[in-house]
Design a protein around this motif. Structure first.
Motif, PDB file in Angstrom:
ATOM      1  N   GLN B  26       0.827  -1.205   0.000  1.00 23.44           N
ATOM      2  CA  GLN B  26       0.000   0.000   0.000  1.00 23.44           C
ATOM      3  C   GLN B  26       0.870   1.268   0.000  1.00 23.44           C
ATOM      4  OE1 GLN B  26      -2.789   0.012   3.215  1.00 23.44           O
ATOM      5  NE2 GLN B  26      -4.091   1.542   2.284  1.00 23.44           N
ATOM      6  N   ARG B  27       2.060   1.142   0.596  1.00 25.01           N
ATOM      7  CA  ARG B  27       2.890   2.334   0.755  1.00 25.01           C
ATOM      8  C   ARG B  27       3.271   2.933  -0.617  1.00 25.01           C
ATOM      9  NH1 ARG B  27       7.831   0.710   3.301  1.00 25.01           N
ATOM     10  NH2 ARG B  27       6.549   0.128   5.057  1.00 25.01           N
ATOM     11  N   GLY B  28       3.639   2.048  -1.543  1.00 28.73           N
ATOM     12  CA  GLY B  28       4.027   2.524  -2.873  1.00 28.73           C
ATOM     13  C   GLY B  28       2.871   3.216  -3.568  1.00 28.73           C
ATOM     14  N   ARG B  29       1.705   2.595  -3.486  1.00 30.42           N
ATOM     15  CA  ARG B  29       0.532   3.141  -4.172  1.00 30.42           C
ATOM     16  C   ARG B  29       0.141   4.496  -3.584  1.00 30.42           C
ATOM     17  NH1 ARG B  29      -2.784  -1.111  -3.552  1.00 30.42           N
ATOM     18  NH2 ARG B  29      -4.011  -0.157  -1.894  1.00 30.42           N
ATOM     19  N   VAL B  30       0.186   4.563  -2.259  1.00 29.47           N
ATOM     20  CA  VAL B  30      -0.196   5.823  -1.610  1.00 29.47           C
ATOM     21  C   VAL B  30       0.853   6.902  -1.902  1.00 29.47           C
ATOM     22  CG1 VAL B  30      -0.597   6.925   0.635  1.00 29.47           C
ATOM     23  CG2 VAL B  30      -1.544   4.658   0.161  1.00 29.47           C
ATOM     24  N   GLY B  31       2.115   6.468  -1.977  1.00 33.30           N
ATOM     25  CA  GLY B  31       3.172   7.423  -2.313  1.00 33.30           C
ATOM     26  C   GLY B  31       2.931   8.045  -3.685  1.00 33.30           C
ATOM     27  N   GLU B  32       2.592   7.186  -4.643  1.00 33.31           N
ATOM     28  CA  GLU B  32       2.288   7.678  -5.992  1.00 33.31           C
ATOM     29  C   GLU B  32       1.091   8.635  -5.945  1.00 33.31           C
ATOM     30  OE1 GLU B  32       3.689   7.258  -9.131  1.00 33.31           O
ATOM     31  OE2 GLU B  32       5.355   6.599  -7.879  1.00 33.31           O
ATOM     32  N   ALA B  33       0.098   8.252  -5.123  1.00 30.50           N
ATOM     33  CA  ALA B  33      -1.103   9.086  -5.022  1.00 30.50           C
ATOM     34  C   ALA B  33      -0.766  10.450  -4.436  1.00 30.50           C
ATOM     35  CB  ALA B  33      -2.151   8.386  -4.159  1.00 30.50           C
ATOM     36  N   ARG B  34       0.169  10.467  -3.511  1.00 30.16           N
ATOM     37  CA  ARG B  34       0.543  11.768  -2.927  1.00 30.16           C
ATOM     38  C   ARG B  34       1.201  12.655  -3.982  1.00 30.16           C
ATOM     39  NH1 ARG B  34      -0.579  11.882   2.239  1.00 30.16           N
ATOM     40  NH2 ARG B  34      -0.419   9.998   3.487  1.00 30.16           N
ATOM     41  N   LYS B  35       1.986  12.006  -4.841  1.00 25.13           N
ATOM     42  CA  LYS B  35       2.593  12.784  -5.939  1.00 25.13           C
ATOM     43  C   LYS B  35       1.502  13.371  -6.826  1.00 25.13           C
ATOM     44  CE  LYS B  35       6.636   9.939  -6.754  1.00 25.13           C
ATOM     45  NZ  LYS B  35       7.288   9.104  -7.770  1.00 25.13           N
ATOM     46  N   GLU B  36       0.536  12.514  -7.174  1.00 24.07           N
ATOM     47  CA  GLU B  36      -0.562  12.976  -8.035  1.00 24.07           C
ATOM     48  C   GLU B  36      -1.316  14.113  -7.341  1.00 24.07           C
ATOM     49  OE1 GLU B  36       0.070  10.285 -11.189  1.00 24.07           O
ATOM     50  OE2 GLU B  36      -1.283  11.992 -11.056  1.00 24.07           O
ATOM     51  N   ARG B  41      -3.159  19.659  -6.634  1.00 22.66           N
ATOM     52  CA  ARG B  41      -3.266  20.873  -5.808  1.00 22.66           C
ATOM     53  C   ARG B  41      -2.604  22.050  -6.512  1.00 22.66           C
ATOM     54  NH1 ARG B  41      -1.623  18.470  -1.107  1.00 22.66           N
ATOM     55  NH2 ARG B  41      -3.657  17.942  -0.281  1.00 22.66           N
ATOM     56  N   ARG B  42      -1.472  21.775  -7.099  1.00 19.87           N
ATOM     57  CA  ARG B  42      -0.730  22.836  -7.786  1.00 19.87           C
ATOM     58  C   ARG B  42      -1.496  23.358  -8.998  1.00 19.87           C
ATOM     59  NH1 ARG B  42       5.679  22.220  -8.898  1.00 19.87           N
ATOM     60  NH2 ARG B  42       5.944  24.444  -8.848  1.00 19.87           N
ATOM     61  N   ARG B  43      -2.030  22.408  -9.755  1.00 18.24           N
ATOM     62  CA  ARG B  43      -2.700  22.803 -10.995  1.00 18.24           C
ATOM     63  C   ARG B  43      -4.001  23.527 -10.728  1.00 18.24           C
ATOM     64  NH1 ARG B  43      -2.729  18.158 -13.367  1.00 18.24           N
ATOM     65  NH2 ARG B  43      -4.882  17.620 -12.945  1.00 18.24           N
ATOM     66  N   LEU B  44      -4.794  22.932  -9.843  1.00 13.27           N
ATOM     67  CA  LEU B  44      -6.118  23.522  -9.608  1.00 13.27           C
ATOM     68  C   LEU B  44      -6.024  24.832  -8.834  1.00 13.27           C
ATOM     69  CD1 LEU B  44      -8.234  20.342  -8.757  1.00 13.27           C
ATOM     70  CD2 LEU B  44      -8.062  21.565 -10.905  1.00 13.27           C
ATOM     71  N   GLY B  45      -4.987  24.958  -8.037  1.00 14.76           N
ATOM     72  CA  GLY B  45      -4.877  26.183  -7.246  1.00 14.76           C
ATOM     73  C   GLY B  45      -4.113  27.277  -7.955  1.00 14.76           C
ATOM     74  N   ALA B  46      -3.629  26.988  -9.140  1.00 12.00           N
ATOM     75  CA  ALA B  46      -2.730  27.948  -9.800  1.00 12.00           C
ATOM     76  C   ALA B  46      -3.437  29.185 -10.339  1.00 12.00           C
ATOM     77  CB  ALA B  46      -1.983  27.246 -10.929  1.00 12.00           C
ATOM     78  N   ASN B  47      -4.572  28.990 -10.979  1.00 12.41           N
ATOM     79  CA  ASN B  47      -5.237  30.123 -11.637  1.00 12.41           C
ATOM     80  C   ASN B  47      -6.516  30.514 -10.894  1.00 12.41           C
ATOM     81  OD1 ASN B  47      -3.367  30.080 -13.822  1.00 12.41           O
ATOM     82  ND2 ASN B  47      -4.404  28.219 -14.517  1.00 12.41           N
ATOM     83  N   ILE B  48      -6.541  31.727 -10.463  1.00 11.37           N
ATOM     84  CA  ILE B  48      -7.742  32.228  -9.780  1.00 11.37           C
ATOM     85  C   ILE B  48      -8.578  32.970 -10.807  1.00 11.37           C
ATOM     86  CG2 ILE B  48      -8.614  33.613  -7.859  1.00 11.37           C
ATOM     87  CD1 ILE B  48      -6.746  31.310  -7.017  1.00 11.37           C
ATOM     88  N   PRO B  49      -9.779  32.480 -11.106  1.00  9.83           N
ATOM     89  CA  PRO B  49     -10.606  33.178 -12.090  1.00  9.83           C
ATOM     90  C   PRO B  49     -11.077  34.534 -11.568  1.00  9.83           C
ATOM     91  CG  PRO B  49     -11.792  31.320 -11.135  1.00  9.83           C
ATOM     92  CD  PRO B  49     -10.420  31.279 -10.571  1.00  9.83           C
ATOM     93  N   ARG B  50     -11.138  35.519 -12.438  1.00 11.93           N
ATOM     94  CA  ARG B  50     -11.571  36.866 -12.049  1.00 11.93           C
ATOM     95  C   ARG B  50     -13.039  37.069 -12.365  1.00 11.93           C
ATOM     96  NH1 ARG B  50      -8.187  40.818 -10.913  1.00 11.93           N
ATOM     97  NH2 ARG B  50      -5.971  40.348 -10.834  1.00 11.93           N
ATOM     98  N   GLY B  51     -13.598  38.093 -11.796  1.00  9.74           N
ATOM     99  CA  GLY B  51     -14.975  38.469 -12.123  1.00  9.74           C
ATOM    100  C   GLY B  51     -15.983  37.658 -11.346  1.00  9.74           C
ATOM    101  N   TYR B  66     -11.415  23.627  -3.169  1.00 11.47           N
ATOM    102  CA  TYR B  66     -11.688  22.647  -4.227  1.00 11.47           C
ATOM    103  C   TYR B  66     -10.420  21.858  -4.571  1.00 11.47           C
ATOM    104  CZ  TYR B  66     -12.652  20.831  -8.886  1.00 11.47           C
ATOM    105  OH  TYR B  66     -12.790  20.005  -9.965  1.00 11.47           O
ATOM    106  N   ALA B  67      -9.293  22.569  -4.632  1.00 19.26           N
ATOM    107  CA  ALA B  67      -8.024  21.906  -4.956  1.00 19.26           C
ATOM    108  C   ALA B  67      -7.660  20.894  -3.875  1.00 19.26           C
ATOM    109  CB  ALA B  67      -6.917  22.947  -5.112  1.00 19.26           C
ATOM    110  N   ASN B  68      -7.819  21.308  -2.602  1.00 23.30           N
ATOM    111  CA  ASN B  68      -7.480  20.413  -1.491  1.00 23.30           C
ATOM    112  C   ASN B  68      -8.393  19.186  -1.477  1.00 23.30           C
ATOM    113  OD1 ASN B  68      -5.353  21.872  -0.536  1.00 23.30           O
ATOM    114  ND2 ASN B  68      -6.584  23.102   0.869  1.00 23.30           N
TER     115      ASN B  68
END
Lengths: 106, 499
Positions: B26-36, B41-51, B66-68
């Motif tokens: 399980q450790r390997g799979r969860v490790g990969e999941a943490r990377k994902e 988190r990085r992608r979804l939190g990167a752009n803040i829509p305006r308006g 939402y990202a978290n």
């Protein structure tokens, strides 16, 4: 003497003239069929930046002439002497290719 | 080895402490999941829509929540044994993507029309795939490439998300990458990343193929990589010409050929303060223009004289015995009908001779199920063989391949032993391997007359092609790829300029 200036087909950004259909289209554009019937030598000119003419272009451009007049008459009808030696070589290669088919049937 | 599509992981590895009490599997799979999850988190939190009605602060907070939540879902899924990457790592574009028609993909994946699953159905299975690619070279292992491309095509047709790991340390054949680039534009964007060596990544970046391949590769200091590039060029889509003076205008392939010469001059100047001789430039330009003119004329019988193509190439340097060696790769691809299928439209006399040749050697490759196609492809390389009946009737045409082969023999010429210089012609089920010495012997034998290359040491049509020169592909390749690798020897080119 009539002049056919290949410079009209090239731009400054291109140093090569190539393509079978392009040769056929150029032949029509310069009305070679009509010029060949007149009693005049056709002088081929090229811009200074042109470095090579592909055999496929020559075949499209002179194919009909070779078929109708044969190689010997084409070489007297067309004057390639105004071209640099390497472009004359290109026309030579193209003409040889055109005559290969005729020769291979002999 | 770097990762494409994945940016630097920064201090991610500190999190490994969190999973130390988990069971090993399980450790390997969860490790990969943490990377994902990190990337989600990085992608979804990167752009803040305006308006909109909410304030910027509220929008940012909602976006972060939402990202978290999305990232957490990836980790929880992994802990519960569900596959990762099916929602957190799939873009919205993939979820709404539709199947695209593709000649290349249809050939690599039989019955693609029936096997292709809509994305809504994939959401139920949430299946993922991992594809490992090695020996990615038509020049040496054509069926490894076909196998890899088939697996990629299969993943595109059935999975929710997939990763591709390229294991080769070097770019072995840019032609294989060119095919992948042509395929990618016709695939749904389910591929989320993978591994790739730094050398390959630097070649992809230098050739500006990232957009075509839809890959974001690691940034590599170009100065440390000895790669001189001729970035990817592509003609507009087949059948889209609208100019009334289509063939009187300067052609794309003429400009590309001129630019390639300029690029090679820059490469050589940077390495040995030399430039191509006039003869060298003429060889390069004729090689490129004849190949691409062939592609435009013959690849798409449905769009006569208006086929499309892609082309790229590069040079890398290697030092050997205090000598600088210039390793070049060049690839030209046209998508469409294979040579063996178009050449049968030649004039009746040529067709009869071709079928005679096919019948004579059909039994020479008992293990090859498509020997007739291979033999027809070989026949198409010979002078005076053209599918263009009009050209044949006008006693012109049918010499395009001989020009390509002659130019390759000239450009790749060298005096040293043990130099790898090979051109591969891939079309339909056929992959032909033409070594430089084989091409040179064919050029010598024709001696300015009719050119023939029968892929045997005697260069005779009475003898079947050599076994090693003909490879049968496991799947259909709907198009023609001409790819080559050779070493450029400026001194040899100069010395043989008048030869």
């Amino acid at each position: 003497m009539v002049e056919v200036d290949l410079g009209k087909l090239t731009s400054a950004t291109s140093k090569v003239l190539a393509g079978h259909q392009r040769g056929v289209a150029a032949r029509a554009q310069y009305e070679l069929d009509r010029l060949e019937e007149a009693d005049q030598v056709i002088d081929i000119l090229a811009p200074k930046h042109l470095e090579t003419i592909s055999p496929s272009f020559v075949q499209g451009f002179l194919g009909e002439s070779i078929r109708r007049m044969g190689q010997a008459r084409v070489r007297t009808k067309f004057n390639f002497g105004s071209l640099p030696q390497f472009l004359r070589d290109d026309f030579d290669i193209g003409i040889k290719r055109l005559t290969l088919r005729t020769n291979s049937k002999d | 080895m770097g990762f494409w599509h994945i940016e630097d992981l920064e201090d991610f590895w500190a999190l490994r402490e969190l999973d130390k009490d988990l069971p090993d599997d399980q450790r390997g799979r969860v490790g990969e999941a943490r990377k994902e999850a990190f990337h989600v988190r990085r992608r979804l939190g990167a752009n803040i829509p305006r308006g909109g009605a909410r304030s910027e602060k509220q929008t940012a907070l909602a976006k972060k929540r939402y990202a978290n939540k999305s990232a957490r879902r990836v980790i929880v899924s992994a802990k519960r044994g569900r596959p990762i990457g099916y929602d957190g790592d799939v873009s919205k574009r993939a979820l709404v993507a539709q199947k695209k028609e593709s000649l290349l993909l249809d050939g690599l994946l039989p019955n693609r029309g029936k096997r292709w699953q809509p994305m809504r159905r994939r959401l139920r299975s949430r299946s993922t795939a991992e594809i490992d690619v090695e020996k990615f070279s038509f020049l040496t292992h054509p069926n490894y490439v076909v196998q890899a491309l088939s697996e990629i095509a299969e993943a595109e047709s059935a999975h929710m998300a997939a990763r591709i790991n390229f294991h080769d340390e070097d770019c072995l054949d840019i032609g294989a990458w060119l095919v992948l680039a042509a395929m990618r534009s016709e695939m749904v964007p389910i591929f989320t990343g993978g591994a790739m060596s730094n050398v390959v990544a630097s070649v992809i970046a230098a050739l500006q193929m990232e957009q075509a391949l839809r890959m974001r590769v690691p940034q590599i200091d170009e100065e440390t990589q000895n790669v001189w590039s001729f970035p990817l060029r592509a003609r507009r889509a087949a059948g889209t010409s609208t100019s009334a003076t289509q063939f009187l205008d300067t052609q794309d392939y003429e400009e590309v050929a001129t630019e390639l010469c300029e690029a090679i001059d820059v490469w050589l100047d940077a390495c040995v303060e030399q430039q191509l001789t006039l003869q060298g430039r003429r060889s390069v330009m004729r090689l490129v223009t004849e190949t691409l003119d062939n592609a435009e004329r013959h690849a798409r019988p449905d769009f006569e004289n208006d086929g499309d193509w892609l082309m790229t190439g590069f040079m890398s340097t290697a030092e050997d015995d205090s000598e600088v060696r210039f390793k070049c790769q060049l690839a030209l691809l046209s998508v469409g009908t294979p040579i063996s299928k178009t050449v049968i439209n030649c004039d009746d006399a040529t067709r009869a001779m071709m079928e005679q040749y096919v019948a004579a050697h059909l039994q020479s490759g008992p293990r090859l199920r498509h020997m007739d196609d291979h033999l027809r492809t070989i026949y198409a390389l010979q002078d005076m063989v053209s599918r263009d009946r009009v050209a044949t009737e006008g006693q012109r045409g049918g010499t395009g391949f001989s020009d390509i082969i002659k130019m390759f023999a000239d450009l790749a010429g060298h005096d040293r032993d043990g130099i790898f210089a090979r051109m591969a012609i891939i079309s339909g089920r056929t992959c032909l391997h033409l070594d430089q010495n084989l091409c040179e012997s064919a050029v010598d034998k024709c001696n300015g007359g009719k050119f023939n290359i029968w892929l045997n040491s005697a260069q005779s049509s009475d003898i079947p092609p050599h076994e090693s020169a003909v490879q049968e592909l496991d799947r259909d390749f709907n198009g023609t790829l001409i790819t080559m690798a050779f070493e450029l020897d400026p001194e040899y080119l100069e010395r043989t300029a008048d030869g």
